[in-house]
Scaffold this motif. Sequence first.
Motif, mmCIF file in Angstrom:
data_model
loop_
_atom_site.group_PDB
_atom_site.id
_atom_site.type_symbol
_atom_site.label_atom_id
_atom_site.label_comp_id
_atom_site.label_asym_id
_atom_site.label_seq_id
_atom_site.Cartn_x
_atom_site.Cartn_y
_atom_site.Cartn_z
ATOM 1 N N GLU A 129 1.046 6.662 9.379
ATOM 2 C CA GLU A 129 0.225 5.797 8.544
ATOM 3 C C GLU A 129 0.919 4.465 8.233
ATOM 4 O OE1 GLU A 129 -2.357 6.202 4.417
ATOM 5 O OE2 GLU A 129 -1.059 7.834 5.063
ATOM 6 N N SER B 221 -0.718 7.059 -6.523
ATOM 7 C CA SER B 221 -0.741 8.454 -6.113
ATOM 8 C C SER B 221 -0.930 9.367 -7.316
ATOM 9 C CB SER B 221 0.574 8.803 -5.408
ATOM 10 O OG SER B 221 1.646 8.723 -6.324
ATOM 11 N N ARG C 234 1.161 4.099 -2.954
ATOM 12 C CA ARG C 234 0.877 5.506 -2.646
ATOM 13 C C ARG C 234 2.035 6.408 -3.064
ATOM 14 N NH1 ARG C 234 -2.061 6.623 2.064
ATOM 15 N NH2 ARG C 234 -1.468 8.771 1.678
ATOM 16 N N PRO D 136 2.786 9.745 2.162
ATOM 17 C CA PRO D 136 2.223 9.104 3.349
ATOM 18 C C PRO D 136 3.167 9.249 4.539
ATOM 19 C CG PRO D 136 2.525 7.516 1.554
ATOM 20 C CD PRO D 136 2.984 8.833 1.074
ATOM 21 N N ASP E 57 -1.087 14.496 -4.294
ATOM 22 C CA ASP E 57 -1.181 13.775 -3.017
ATOM 23 C C ASP E 57 0.031 14.050 -2.133
ATOM 24 O OD1 ASP E 57 -3.507 12.687 -3.889
ATOM 25 O OD2 ASP E 57 -2.677 10.720 -4.363
ATOM 26 N N ARG F 48 0.830 -1.202 0.000
ATOM 27 C CA ARG F 48 0.000 0.000 0.000
ATOM 28 C C ARG F 48 0.871 1.262 0.000
ATOM 29 N NH1 ARG F 48 -2.656 -2.887 3.846
ATOM 30 N NH2 ARG F 48 -2.069 -1.445 5.487
ATOM 31 N N TRP F 49 1.967 1.250 0.792
ATOM 32 C CA TRP F 49 2.875 2.404 0.839
ATOM 33 C C TRP F 49 3.514 2.633 -0.523
ATOM 34 C CZ3 TRP F 49 8.198 2.457 0.033
ATOM 35 C CH2 TRP F 49 8.830 3.667 0.311
#
Length: 122
Positions: free
Chosen positions: A97, A86, A16, A93, A90, A12-13
């Motif tokens: 998070e 992303s 992003r 992160p 954005d 997920r990171w």
Amino acid sequence: MHYATFVRSYYRWYNRMADGDTSSNYSPCLWLSTLQAVNLVCISGVFLPKAIPTWMVMAAAGVVMLVMYGINRAIIDAIAEPPRFSRWSDNVPGFGEFPAVYAYLAFSMVLVFLPVLLSSSS
């Protein structure tokens, strides 16, 4: 933390941080496996005796990378959610998070610089 949870968090990171044009579904898997192999090489540079040939250390790192790629890919394949890439607008992160990912990246940076610091001090 369970390893699969960490891989999902890294996935997920990474998505992003990346844009959808240059990243495939397996890019985070490849980069995480490469980072794990580099960490192994750095650890071996500090803790293994110098009598072990370099080719053997590099072969072990290659095997670890392939095995971890297979494990990481199986975990990423099990993720049902589509990647959320992303946009330029954005924000990056934050640590709150993805604390495990940033801690692992910091640990990896320490491992990369540790052999340099130890070799220069002796």
